[in-house]
Motif scaffolding. Structure first.
Motif, PDB file in Angstrom:
ATOM      1  N   VAL A 181       0.851  -1.208   0.000  1.00  9.93           N
ATOM      2  CA  VAL A 181       0.000   0.000   0.000  1.00  9.93           C
ATOM      3  C   VAL A 181       0.880   1.249   0.000  1.00  9.93           C
ATOM      4  O   VAL A 181       0.631   2.210  -0.747  1.00  9.93           O
ATOM      5  N   ASN A 182       1.924   1.231   0.848  1.00  5.13           N
ATOM      6  CA  ASN A 182       2.848   2.382   0.889  1.00  5.13           C
ATOM      7  C   ASN A 182       3.457   2.642  -0.489  1.00  5.13           C
ATOM      8  O   ASN A 182       3.576   3.793  -0.919  1.00  5.13           O
TER       9      ASN A 182
ATOM     10  N   ILE B  10       0.874   4.215  -2.776  1.00  3.83           N
ATOM     11  CA  ILE B  10       0.617   5.619  -2.424  1.00  3.83           C
ATOM     12  C   ILE B  10       1.800   6.492  -2.830  1.00  3.83           C
ATOM     13  O   ILE B  10       1.644   7.531  -3.481  1.00  3.83           O
TER      14      ILE B  10
ATOM     15  N   GLY C  23       2.029   6.540  -6.717  1.00  6.35           N
ATOM     16  CA  GLY C  23       0.897   7.225  -7.338  1.00  6.35           C
ATOM     17  C   GLY C  23       0.914   8.718  -7.079  1.00  6.35           C
ATOM     18  O   GLY C  23       0.812   9.530  -8.013  1.00  6.35           O
ATOM     19  N   VAL C  24       1.072   9.079  -5.815  1.00  4.46           N
ATOM     20  CA  VAL C  24       1.012  10.511  -5.473  1.00  4.46           C
ATOM     21  C   VAL C  24       2.196  11.264  -6.076  1.00  4.46           C
ATOM     22  O   VAL C  24       2.034  12.365  -6.625  1.00  4.46           O
TER      23      VAL C  24
ATOM     24  N   TRP D 156       4.075  10.557   4.026  1.00  6.00           N
ATOM     25  CA  TRP D 156       3.832  11.813   3.311  1.00  6.00           C
ATOM     26  C   TRP D 156       5.101  12.655   3.244  1.00  6.00           C
ATOM     27  O   TRP D 156       5.325  13.378   2.274  1.00  6.00           O
TER      28      TRP D 156
ATOM     29  N   THR E 233       7.103  11.272   0.451  1.00  2.78           N
ATOM     30  CA  THR E 233       6.399  11.491  -0.819  1.00  2.78           C
ATOM     31  C   THR E 233       6.561  12.946  -1.273  1.00  2.78           C
ATOM     32  O   THR E 233       6.819  13.218  -2.448  1.00  2.78           O
TER      33      THR E 233
ATOM     34  N   SER F 193       6.664   3.848   6.494  1.00  2.42           N
ATOM     35  CA  SER F 193       7.121   4.508   5.272  1.00  2.42           C
ATOM     36  C   SER F 193       8.016   3.568   4.463  1.00  2.42           C
ATOM     37  O   SER F 193       8.830   4.008   3.668  1.00  2.42           O
TER      38      SER F 193
ATOM     39  N   THR G 195       8.723   1.126   1.550  1.00  2.00           N
ATOM     40  CA  THR G 195       8.235   0.735   0.227  1.00  2.00           C
ATOM     41  C   THR G 195       8.943  -0.557  -0.179  1.00  2.00           C
ATOM     42  O   THR G 195       9.864  -1.007   0.509  1.00  2.00           O
TER      43      THR G 195
END
Lengths: 341, 464
Positions: A118-119, A122, A125-126, A205, A208, A291, A293
């Motif tokens: 999921v990380n 996200i 994608g973001v 975040w 990201t 966090s 990945t």
């Protein structure tokens, strides 16, 4: 009798030098082309055969360096990695132990792995969408010849030139709740800065945002260059028809830029899914796996826990996910791309 | 040079006579997998020396290469000692290359083993050298010991950690313990005891007073935490618990363990007196936090970094009131890598012998903060003078009485990473300690079960 077909576009108006033998093409049906092909090969002169061999050798010699490099540095490690994913090994034990699919079973039954996937989605994608949207806007803005365009270009491109480690350290300072820029910004609203890199709520975040910022410069400059290259007459025609501002951007610029955005989205996804340095510097995948990945997990399993089998299995999953995403993009996204420009 | 101790020759001779496994055992090659590649001596065919640059003035000597996991001040001190060694005799040149941290060394040495191009000396933390020993990468040192240089010269707390199956593979060098650092200047300003806290309860009592001091517009935190399993080991012992028993049962999620992390969670998230820092040592040195836990090896660097800003105080690692204070031993020792050259291995032993001289050990301690691992060094005038000039060094030395080997989970780097991640979840997120530790315990137990056979083969002598 043989029929010859010659493309009028490639036929020289005035032949110069020896005229090459004409390519025989038989009538449709039957095995005539094959027979004629064989007879043609029989008719090839020794000189032509030597030249064909020489061309083949030259071709081989020219592509060999790249081909060898790709095989040695890309395909062999990838295949070796897939092989290792079926073993239990710590990298230093004399012999790896065959465990079959156990590493994959462990991976997919580990609660933390779902969070890592999921990380990754996200983060990827973001950062890809974010850098693309912002890059398009900034690129368009630069293309309108704002004052100090050159300076603005340099400033926009600078983050891309910085090493990931430097970007990570820079954003660590900015995010520091004790003395960073974040603290100052939040204090303007009478609030305390979040602990960006040390709490699960914010850590993903934080990386990201930092990664999006780093990629933004590259996307901006590519978009800016592409916009400058768009055909002016189309814009003039659209303007005569009364199109302005957003309508021009929405109905003209965006479709014309679709090859570029398509390219940026594919390379962006591959690059983001493999991002490592910023994560390593800013959060080390934590707290917990908040966090982490896939790319960080591969490193952590391999070089911090020395569980090479699990690391290889995770790397294989990453490879498969990237292949699927790229295939889907090429298969379906390609249809939306306008190459006419 | 070319010191060729008799036992090594005898080993080779016995091996050559083909006396089989029994002779190999006698010949001190009984590592669990130490002879997995068929080697029966310190030598390992096909493992050549990694590239190194020999200074021109030393050309012609036997070169030995140390991949040192030290940087900054610590590497400078090491380089000085190597220069002194090179000046001390005329047949060997020892070259130290900084590879960064322990983790960097781990990765680089692993890669070098794959490439069969290795350094002659490595330096791994605590018991993490065992994985390399089990793969047959390290050579036993006992054959080099004599009257002058043997295990008796070292502080005994650290000796057993270098042995496996009765043989010595590591001699103490850069050894340490974790230490509680506090900002003495701020403590005095807040009217608190200059000697700092002794227990977690003390820290809880001091924290509100420290919070009255404003730093950068915010209350001064009593402590900046780092999610470090080494500190966690001292913590859980200080609450009366343990990571695991000597019978290979993980106990980190027992009541004592939960009490430890719950205390931390409350102190950070309910009371707001501490926080999880990105770099706790940096926050302490810059005055943002009044305390942190670091290695004794940080003492010289931290003292220099804060000179003119504030005075550092050090105390024993904190415990709960009424519980015994204990700290895990830490740091690293020197290991001989099995390579294809007897001459180079003999030369390495000469270097180890040189570094074990009391004055060299004292200089290393004074220059870095690492413990003076040689017993005679502790009694040297230089060390006494240093303690008199800066009592923090005395705290680091006297805390050695509480030093013991970490529990089994801390022997494995993967488990260390897992423990640190669990601590980070509680320190950073305020996660429920019981849930975190239950999940962690399951992972640690699985790893411990996997490693049990190897650890039993070590026949560790250091538990008592």
């Amino acid at each position: 009798m043989s029929i010859t077909v010659r493309s009028p576009r490639t036929e020289p108006a005035v032949p110069s030098g020896p005229v090459p033998p004409e390519e025989p093409v038989g009538p449709s049906g039957g095995d005539a082309p094959m027979r004629q092909g064989r007879s043609e090969r029989r008719r090839r002169s020794p000189q032509r055969r030597r030249r064909a061999r020489r061309d083949a050798l030259l071709f081989g010699a020219l592509i060999a360096p790249n081909l060898i490099a790709i095989i040695v540095f890309s395909y062999y490690p990838a295949l070796y990695n897939i092989g290792l994913s079926f073993f239990d090994w710590d990298f230093v034990a004399p012999s790896p132990e065959w465990v079959g699919l156990a590493n994959y079973t462990d991976l997919f039954t580990d609660a933390g792995f779902g969070q890592v996937i999921v990380n990754t989605l996200i983060f990827t994608g973001v950062s890809v969408v974010g850098s693309l949207v912002l890059g398009l806007l900034l690129g368009s803005l630069l293309a309108t010849k704002v004052p100090l365009t050159g300076f603005a270009q340099t400033m926009a491109f600078a983050p891309h030139m910085l090493p990931g480690a430097a970007v990570g350290i820079l954003w660590l300072f900015m995010f520091d709740p004790n003395y960073g820029l974040s603290r100052w910004v939040f204090s303007l609203f009478g609030a305390a800065s979040p602990a960006w890199t040390t709490t699960s709520d914010w850590s993903l975040w934080a990386i990201t945002i930092a990664y999006t910022w780093q990629r933004l410069g590259f996307v901006t400059v590519i978009c800016y260059t592409a916009i400058l290259d768009l055909p002016k007459d189309l814009y003039e025609a659209a303007a005569l028809d009364g199109a302005h501002g957003w309508k021009l951007f929405r109905h003209l610029t965006l479709p014309l830029l679709s090859p570029i955005t398509f390219f940026l989205s594919i390379t962006g996804i591959i690059s983001a899914a493999q991002a490592f340095d910023i994560i390593s510097i800013m959060t080390s995948g934590g707290p917990g796996v908040s966090s982490s990945t896939l790319s960080w997990m591969v490193y952590e399993e391999a070089f911090q826990k020395f569980d090479i089998g699990t690391a290889s299995a995770a790397a294989t999953v990453l490879l498969v996910v990237l292949l699927i995403i790229t295939y889907v993009q090429v298969r379906y996204g390609d249809k939306k791309v306008n190459y006419d420009s | 040079m070319s010191r060729s101790p008799l036992p090594v020759s005898r080993r080779n001779l016995l091996a050559a006579l083909g006396l089989g496994a029994g002779a190999a055992g006698l010949a001190a090659c009984g590592a669990p997998n130490g002879s997995a590649d068929g080697a029966e001596s310190n030598l390992r065919e096909g493992f050549s020396q990694a590239d190194l640059t020999v200074p021109s003035e030393y050309e012609g000597r036997t070169p030995i290469l140390f991949w040192a996991p030290f940087t900054g001040t610590n590497f400078e001190v090491l380089a000085t000692q190597f220069a002194e060694f090179n000046e001390s005799q005329d047949e060997i040149v020892a070259v130290a290359e900084s590879v960064g941290s322990y983790a960097d060394l781990n990765q680089k040495f692993t890669a070098s083993l794959q490439a069969r191009t290795v350094p002659d000396i490595v330096c791994f933390p605590e018991l993490q050298w065992l994985q390399f020993h089990q793969s047959g990468a390290l050579a036993p040192l006992d054959g080099y010991f004599d009257e002058e240089w043997n295990l008796d010269v070292y502080i005994q707390n650290y000796v057993a950690e270098g042995k496996a199956a009765g043989e010595t593979y590591v001699v103490p060098f850069a050894r340490s313990t974790p230490l509680f650092y506090y900002n003495k200047t701020r403590y005095i300003e807040a009217g608190l005891p200059e000697e700092g806290p002794e227990t977690w309860e003390d820290l809880a009592a001091f924290a509100p007073e420290l919070a009255k001091i404003e730093v950068e517009g915010r209350p001064l935190s009593a402590i900046a935490f780092g999610p470090d399993a080494w500190h966690g080991q001292a913590d859980i012992w200080g609450f009366g618990g343990a990571n695991a028993t000597q019978d290979f049962q993980v106990t980190i999620n027992d009541d004592k363990g939960v009490e430890w992390l719950e205390w931390m969670r409350k102190f950070i998230h309910d009371d707001g007196y501490g926080y999880l820092a990105q770099a706790s040592g940096t926050d302490f040195a810059s005055g943002l936090a009044a305390g942190w836990r670091g290695s004794t090896a940080s003492l010289t660097g931290q003292t220099a970094a804060t000179e003119g800003l504030f005075e550092i105080g050090t105390a024993y690692m904190l415990s709960k009131e009424g519980e015994q204070k204990q700290v895990p031993t830490g740091g690293s020792g020197l290991s001989l890598v099995r390579t294809d050259s007897q001459d180079r291995q003999d030369a390495c032993a000469e270097l180890f012998r040189f570094l074990a001289q009391p004055e060299k050990s004292a200089a290393w301690h004074i220059g870095t903060g690492y413990v003076p691992v040689v017993q005679a060094a502790q009694e040297s005038q230089e060390v006494k003078d240093q303690v008199a000039a800066n009592p923090n060094y005395g705290v680091a030395l006297s805390q050695l009485e509480n030093a013991r080997t970490a529990d089994y989970p801390n022997w494995d780097q993967g488990s260390v990473t897992e423990i640190g991640a669990a601590m980070g979840q509680v320190f950073g997120d305020g996660a429920d300690p019981k849930q975190v530790l239950d999940a962690l315990a399951a992972t640690l137990q699985e790893t411990l079960d996997d490693n049990r056979e190897d650890y039993e083969a070590v026949a560790f002598e250091g538990w008592n």
